[in-house]
Design a protein around this motif. Structure first.
Motif, short mmCIF file in Angstrom:
data_model
loop_
_atom_site.label_atom_id
_atom_site.label_comp_id
_atom_site.label_asym_id
_atom_site.label_seq_id
_atom_site.Cartn_x
_atom_site.Cartn_y
_atom_site.Cartn_z
N PHE A 2 1.06 -1.18 0.02
CA PHE A 2 -0.02 -0.11 -0.14
C PHE A 2 0.95 1.35 0.11
O PHE A 2 1.09 1.61 0.93
N SER A 3 1.24 1.70 -0.94
CA SER A 3 2.21 2.81 -1.23
C SER A 3 1.28 4.11 -1.53
O SER A 3 1.99 5.08 -1.93
N THR A 4 0.25 4.28 -1.53
CA THR A 4 -0.46 5.47 -2.27
C THR A 4 -0.12 6.30 -1.24
O THR A 4 0.32 7.48 -2.07
N ASP A 111 -9.94 1.25 -9.26
CA ASP A 111 -10.14 1.63 -7.99
C ASP A 111 -8.81 1.91 -7.30
O ASP A 111 -7.86 1.66 -8.12
N ARG A 112 -8.89 2.40 -5.94
CA ARG A 112 -7.75 2.51 -5.37
C ARG A 112 -6.58 1.21 -5.15
O ARG A 112 -5.47 1.37 -5.30
N ASP A 113 -7.55 0.00 -5.19
CA ASP A 113 -6.59 -1.39 -5.22
C ASP A 113 -6.12 -1.29 -6.43
O ASP A 113 -4.68 -1.75 -6.37
N MET A 114 -6.44 -1.09 -7.51
CA MET A 114 -5.94 -1.31 -8.82
C MET A 114 -4.83 -0.09 -8.88
O MET A 114 -3.69 -0.62 -9.55
N ILE A 119 1.16 1.03 -9.08
CA ILE A 119 2.22 1.82 -8.26
C ILE A 119 3.15 0.48 -7.91
O ILE A 119 4.51 0.81 -8.22
N TYR A 120 2.88 -0.28 -7.42
CA TYR A 120 3.74 -1.61 -7.29
C TYR A 120 4.41 -2.04 -8.29
O TYR A 120 5.47 -2.14 -8.43
N ILE A 121 3.84 -2.27 -9.47
CA ILE A 121 4.44 -2.82 -10.83
C ILE A 121 5.48 -1.61 -11.12
O ILE A 121 6.46 -2.05 -11.34
#
Length: 135
Positions: A2-4, A111-114, A119-121
């Motif tokens: 969770f890097s948002t 959404d936020r999860d996607m 961001i992770y990728i």
């Protein structure tokens, strides 16, 4: 993962969020990415190509769940720009009504999860590139 918060997505201004999403799309494999001008964009913030298809993308950085309006806007923009795919990306989530409208209009909802997966990728690709350059 969770890097948002790490990327301060929730505090970005709208145009900054659009540019941020464009960079994420690039790392995800999208090409020929164009961020549209702010006003008069016909409901589309980004036009990009993926797997040979032209995508109309609406980016919304909101503090609350998104309703129907962004779905309606991107559908109109998709037709205006002659795109084959419509996507709405947000740092939040979508209401049930928005999900239903999106499904009826074949609009992809990221959404936020996607967004966190993107961001992770992106982060991992940069780390791998830096490792390759250092070796």
């Amino acid at each position: 993962y969770f890097s948002t918060n790490k990327h301060f997505v929730d505090s970005m201004k709208g145009q900054d969020f659009e540019n941020f999403c464009a960079h994420l799309l690039l790392s995800y494999g999208f090409a020929n990415i164009t961020v549209t001008k702010g006003s008069g964009d016909q409901g589309v913030d980004i036009i990009a190509y993926y797997n040979g298809l032209k995508h109309a993308i609406q980016c919304k950085r909101y503090n609350n769940k998104l309703g129907n309006t962004p779905i309606q806007e991107v559908v109109a923009g998709k037709n205006y720009y002659n795109c084959q795919v419509a996507i709405v990306i947000t740092n939040n989530y979508f209401t049930e009504s928005a999900k239903s409208l999106a499904k009826a209009n074949s609009v992809e909802l990221w959404d936020r999860d996607m967004l966190n997966r993107l961001i992770y990728i992106s982060d991992n690709q940069w780390k791998n590139l830096l490792n390759e350059l250092n070796n």
